[in-house]
Design an enzyme around this catalytic site. Structure first.
Site, PDB file in Angstrom:
ATOM      1  N   ARG A   1       0.871  -1.187   0.000  1.00  0.00           N
ATOM      2  CA  ARG A   1       0.000   0.000   0.000  1.00  0.00           C
ATOM      3  C   ARG A   1       0.901   1.227   0.000  1.00  0.00           C
ATOM      4  O   ARG A   1       2.092   1.126   0.299  1.00  0.00           O
ATOM      5  CB  ARG A   1      -0.885   0.000   1.254  1.00  0.00           C
ATOM      6  CG  ARG A   1      -1.889  -1.130   1.272  1.00  0.00           C
ATOM      7  CD  ARG A   1      -2.616  -1.222   2.607  1.00  0.00           C
ATOM      8  NE  ARG A   1      -3.446  -2.424   2.652  1.00  0.00           N
ATOM      9  CZ  ARG A   1      -3.755  -3.075   3.769  1.00  0.00           C
ATOM     10  NH1 ARG A   1      -3.307  -2.637   4.936  1.00  0.00           N
ATOM     11  NH2 ARG A   1      -4.505  -4.148   3.737  1.00  0.00           N
TER      12      ARG A   1
ATOM     13  N   ARG B   1     -10.736   3.317   5.732  1.00  0.00           N
ATOM     14  CA  ARG B   1      -9.259   3.214   5.634  1.00  0.00           C
ATOM     15  C   ARG B   1      -8.806   3.562   4.218  1.00  0.00           C
ATOM     16  O   ARG B   1      -7.728   4.118   4.021  1.00  0.00           O
ATOM     17  CB  ARG B   1      -8.815   1.800   6.026  1.00  0.00           C
ATOM     18  CG  ARG B   1      -7.323   1.673   6.165  1.00  0.00           C
ATOM     19  CD  ARG B   1      -6.901   0.347   6.759  1.00  0.00           C
ATOM     20  NE  ARG B   1      -7.115  -0.769   5.832  1.00  0.00           N
ATOM     21  CZ  ARG B   1      -6.856  -2.046   6.119  1.00  0.00           C
ATOM     22  NH1 ARG B   1      -6.389  -2.379   7.309  1.00  0.00           N
ATOM     23  NH2 ARG B   1      -7.064  -2.990   5.223  1.00  0.00           N
TER      24      ARG B   1
ATOM     25  N   ARG C   1     -12.767  -9.283   1.446  1.00  0.00           N
ATOM     26  CA  ARG C   1     -12.369  -9.270   2.863  1.00  0.00           C
ATOM     27  C   ARG C   1     -13.585  -9.394   3.785  1.00  0.00           C
ATOM     28  O   ARG C   1     -13.526 -10.043   4.818  1.00  0.00           O
ATOM     29  CB  ARG C   1     -11.559  -7.996   3.162  1.00  0.00           C
ATOM     30  CG  ARG C   1     -10.126  -8.124   2.698  1.00  0.00           C
ATOM     31  CD  ARG C   1      -9.412  -6.806   2.520  1.00  0.00           C
ATOM     32  NE  ARG C   1      -8.142  -7.070   1.837  1.00  0.00           N
ATOM     33  CZ  ARG C   1      -6.978  -7.177   2.454  1.00  0.00           C
ATOM     34  NH1 ARG C   1      -6.896  -6.982   3.742  1.00  0.00           N
ATOM     35  NH2 ARG C   1      -5.872  -7.447   1.769  1.00  0.00           N
TER      36      ARG C   1
HETATM   37  N1  LIG Z   1      -0.945 -16.669   8.064  1.00  0.00           N
HETATM   38  C1  LIG Z   1      -0.467 -15.442   7.977  1.00  0.00           C
HETATM   39  N2  LIG Z   1      -1.300 -14.398   7.870  1.00  0.00           N
HETATM   40  C2  LIG Z   1      -0.761 -13.169   7.802  1.00  0.00           C
HETATM   41  C3  LIG Z   1       0.634 -12.935   7.830  1.00  0.00           C
HETATM   42  N3  LIG Z   1       0.846 -11.600   7.745  1.00  0.00           N
HETATM   43  C4  LIG Z   1      -0.362 -11.022   7.682  1.00  0.00           C
HETATM   44  N4  LIG Z   1      -1.342 -11.958   7.712  1.00  0.00           N
HETATM   45  C5  LIG Z   1      -2.785 -11.779   7.700  1.00  0.00           C
HETATM   46  O1  LIG Z   1      -3.221 -11.523   6.385  1.00  0.00           O
HETATM   47  C6  LIG Z   1      -4.416 -10.764   6.424  1.00  0.00           C
HETATM   48  C7  LIG Z   1      -4.320  -9.619   5.441  1.00  0.00           C
HETATM   49  O2  LIG Z   1      -3.324  -8.727   5.853  1.00  0.00           O
HETATM   50  P1  LIG Z   1      -3.142  -7.341   5.090  1.00  0.00           P
HETATM   51  O3  LIG Z   1      -3.079  -7.586   3.625  1.00  0.00           O
HETATM   52  O4  LIG Z   1      -2.013  -6.606   5.711  1.00  0.00           O
HETATM   53  O5  LIG Z   1      -4.532  -6.617   5.321  1.00  0.00           O
HETATM   54  P2  LIG Z   1      -5.259  -6.036   6.626  1.00  0.00           P
HETATM   55  O6  LIG Z   1      -5.452  -7.143   7.607  1.00  0.00           O
HETATM   56  O7  LIG Z   1      -6.538  -5.535   6.080  1.00  0.00           O
HETATM   57  O8  LIG Z   1      -4.401  -4.937   7.167  1.00  0.00           O
HETATM   58  C8  LIG Z   1      -4.581 -10.347   7.882  1.00  0.00           C
HETATM   59  O9  LIG Z   1      -5.539 -11.209   8.481  1.00  0.00           O
HETATM   60  C9  LIG Z   1      -3.245 -10.572   8.506  1.00  0.00           C
HETATM   61  O10 LIG Z   1      -3.364 -10.897   9.871  1.00  0.00           O
HETATM   62  C10 LIG Z   1       1.476 -14.068   7.950  1.00  0.00           C
HETATM   63  O11 LIG Z   1       2.701 -13.993   7.990  1.00  0.00           O
HETATM   64  N5  LIG Z   1       0.886 -15.284   8.020  1.00  0.00           N
HETATM   65  N1  LIG Z   2     -11.789   0.934  17.798  1.00  0.00           N
HETATM   66  C1  LIG Z   2     -11.800   1.564  16.635  1.00  0.00           C
HETATM   67  N2  LIG Z   2     -12.784   2.440  16.356  1.00  0.00           N
HETATM   68  C2  LIG Z   2     -12.823   3.089  15.173  1.00  0.00           C
HETATM   69  N3  LIG Z   2     -11.919   2.924  14.185  1.00  0.00           N
HETATM   70  C3  LIG Z   2     -10.909   2.054  14.401  1.00  0.00           C
HETATM   71  C4  LIG Z   2     -10.802   1.338  15.628  1.00  0.00           C
HETATM   72  N4  LIG Z   2      -9.693   0.538  15.557  1.00  0.00           N
HETATM   73  C5  LIG Z   2      -9.147   0.762  14.338  1.00  0.00           C
HETATM   74  N5  LIG Z   2      -9.857   1.670  13.644  1.00  0.00           N
HETATM   75  C6  LIG Z   2      -9.638   2.140  12.273  1.00  0.00           C
HETATM   76  O1  LIG Z   2     -10.067   1.090  11.414  1.00  0.00           O
HETATM   77  C7  LIG Z   2      -9.236   0.978  10.261  1.00  0.00           C
HETATM   78  C8  LIG Z   2      -8.687  -0.432  10.184  1.00  0.00           C
HETATM   79  O2  LIG Z   2      -7.753  -0.638  11.236  1.00  0.00           O
HETATM   80  P1  LIG Z   2      -6.433  -1.480  11.011  1.00  0.00           P
HETATM   81  O3  LIG Z   2      -5.629  -1.362  12.250  1.00  0.00           O
HETATM   82  O4  LIG Z   2      -5.780  -1.113   9.723  1.00  0.00           O
HETATM   83  O5  LIG Z   2      -7.070  -2.952  10.884  1.00  0.00           O
HETATM   84  P2  LIG Z   2      -6.404  -4.362  10.570  1.00  0.00           P
HETATM   85  O6  LIG Z   2      -4.929  -4.238  10.809  1.00  0.00           O
HETATM   86  O7  LIG Z   2      -7.063  -5.287  11.519  1.00  0.00           O
HETATM   87  O8  LIG Z   2      -6.735  -4.665   9.155  1.00  0.00           O
HETATM   88  C9  LIG Z   2      -8.148   2.038  10.402  1.00  0.00           C
HETATM   89  O9  LIG Z   2      -8.468   3.150   9.625  1.00  0.00           O
HETATM   90  C10 LIG Z   2      -8.179   2.386  11.902  1.00  0.00           C
HETATM   91  O10 LIG Z   2      -7.788   3.729  12.125  1.00  0.00           O
END
Ligand SMILES: Nc1nc2c(ncn2[C@@H]2O[C@H](COP(=O)(O)OP(=O)(O)O)[C@@H](O)[C@H]2O)c(=O)[nH]1
Ligand SMILES: Nc1ncnc2c1ncn2[C@@H]1O[C@H](COP(=O)(O)OP(=O)(O)O)[C@@H](O)[C@H]1O
Length: 383
Positions: A164, A257, A268
């Site tokens: 990203r 986000r 997702r």
């Molecule tokens: N199994 C596994 N899942 C991962 C790993 N790194 C990230 N993920 C998972 O992949 C999913 C997608 O991650 P990401 O593309 O960063 O999107 P986000 O969760 O929306 O921020 C999330 O559920 C993460 O927890 C990894 O090393 N192993």
């Molecule tokens: N408790 C909360 N209330 C409102 N917004 C939240 C909260 N926790 C996270 N966010 C917002 O939600 C979005 C997704 O959070 P993020 O940490 O990227 O999620 P994930 O890592 O689980 O994918 C971000 O824009 C974040 O600022």
């Protein structure tokens, strides 16, 4: 071929003669100062190092029942080169002591057959955080790392998804080509991996080791399949599942986000339902954390980790003790104690007693729970 140049699968004649004389547990071979042999059942493990400090330690196996060399696939990160080594069998693993190496790189375990570095003392268990995309895992982890920078370290995963805008290679993820990652998976580089939302994600053994070696507690942000694999591995961890207050709120967070395409958002959200079902109904997770109001959830997370009321500026726990291993030494074993004595005849005998009674963890990763005592005055001991 020079006697230090033997490779896995090739058996120099002198070595076979040595091996056929009978078990030589932990002794250095008479013909090769940098080879040690350790016998476990029918197999004799020969660890081959280099005397000139330019080659790393390799493993050869001589199958005594077949009278043949076996080609082992050795998992785990290999120890770096050293000025020779000793080996001794303990608790079904081979303890390898590297000569002339840095104090945090002297003790290794060969777990028939995977390498794991021996670390003095115990580290706190890693924390696995899972939950659907957009629930706030990354946000909560960032808050924790910001408040406690010297206490926690993030396990940087590999992924085949595109970065990203704000994401940096090597910081948020190791962004990797699919073909490269598939090859690395086959080579045993990963502690766990999974296909998530159409991309590959994986935690390398090294990602976890790097954090532990820096003396920090490791945080893994991985999906439910990954958490399940870690649960089944030798890595002892605490497992936390983060839940959204509702599907509507989850969708809002994902959309606000603004990092995913519409197609990705829908994918997702579809996957979120299955993840929440698995996360809340399986026995994988130790704790459920409802992330409704962010500040309140963060306080709950700190409480789960025993950090409520913790003053971040307070000194870290005592630095790990280090052994200063004499380059010339001999090794012997009495029950759960490994006795390392200085090999120089003119010098007074200095003994280090390594206690292996409480070994924990192991390959892939680190073997912890080692303790030691120094008996004798002239060994340098860094505390
Ligand atoms: N199994 C596994 N899942 C991962 C790993 N790194 C990230 N993920 C998972 O992949 C999913 C997608 O991650 P990401 O593309 O960063 O999107 P986000 O969760 O929306 O921020 C999330 O559920 C993460 O927890 C990894 O090393 N192993
Ligand atoms: N408790 C909360 N209330 C409102 N917004 C939240 C909260 N926790 C996270 N966010 C917002 O939600 C979005 C997704 O959070 P993020 O940490 O990227 O999620 P994930 O890592 O689980 O994918 C971000 O824009 C974040 O600022």
């Amino acid at each position: 071929m020079d006697q230090n140049d033997s490779y896995i699968g090739e058996a120099p004649a002198f070595l076979v003669e040595d091996l056929q004389d009978g078990p030589l547990n932990g002794l250095e071979l008479k013909n090769g100062t940098c080879k040690t042999t350790t016998t476990v059942g029918d197999k004799t493990y020969v660890t081959v190092g280099a005397g000139d400090g330019t080659l790393s330690i390799d493993v050869q196996i001589f199958d005594r029942s077949l009278g043949e060399w076996v080609h082992p696939t050795v998992l785990g990160t290999k120890p770096l080169s050293c000025k020779g080594h000793s080996a001794v069998l303990c608790k079904n693993r081979i303890l390898v002591l590297k000569k002339g190496s840095k104090s945090d790189d002297q003790i290794w375990f060969l777990e028939v057959v995977a390498w794991s570095k021996g670390v003095i003392g115990n580290a706190e268990k890693p924390i696995v955080i899972s939950g659907p995309s957009g629930v706030g895992k990354g946000t909560l982890i960032s808050m924790l790392m910001k408040e406690f920078p010297s206490m926690f370290g993030f396990s940087v995963s590999h992924t085949t998804r595109a970065p990203r805008n704000m994401e940096k290679d090597g910081v948020h993820y190791h962004f990797t080509e699919k073909s490269v990652m598939e090859k690395e998976i086959k080579n045993g580089k990963f502690l766990e991996f999974a296909s998530v939302h159409g991309n590959l994600y994986g935690t390398s053994v090294e990602a976890v080791e790097v954090v532990a070696d820096a003396g920090k507690r490791c945080i893994l942000d991985i999906d439910v399949q990954g958490a399940k694999s870690v649960r089944a591995s030798s890595l002892e961890a605490i497992f936390i599942f983060v839940c959204p207050p509702s599907m509507e709120e989850l969708e809002k967070r994902l959309r606000d986000r603004g990092t995913e395409t519409e197609e990705q958002i829908l994918k997702r959200l579809r996957n979120a339902k299955a993840e929440i079902e698995q996360g809340t109904s399986s026995n994988i997770f130790d704790f459920m954390l409802y992330n409704d109001k962010l500040e309140e959830s963060y306080e709950k997370l700190k409480k789960l980790l025993g950090l409520d009321g913790f003053v971040a500026a307070s000194p870290k726990s005592a630095a790990p003790r280090e052994i200063n291993l004499p380059v010339d030494h001999s090794v012997s074993k009495i029950d759960d104690k490994i006795i390392i004595s200085s090999g120089l005849e003119k010098e007074p005998k200095n003994l280090i007693m390594l206690d292996v009674s409480s070994l924990k963890g192991g390959a892939p990763g680190r073997t912890r729970g080692l303790d030691f005592q120094v008996i004798g005055a002239s060994l340098d001991l860094h505390c």
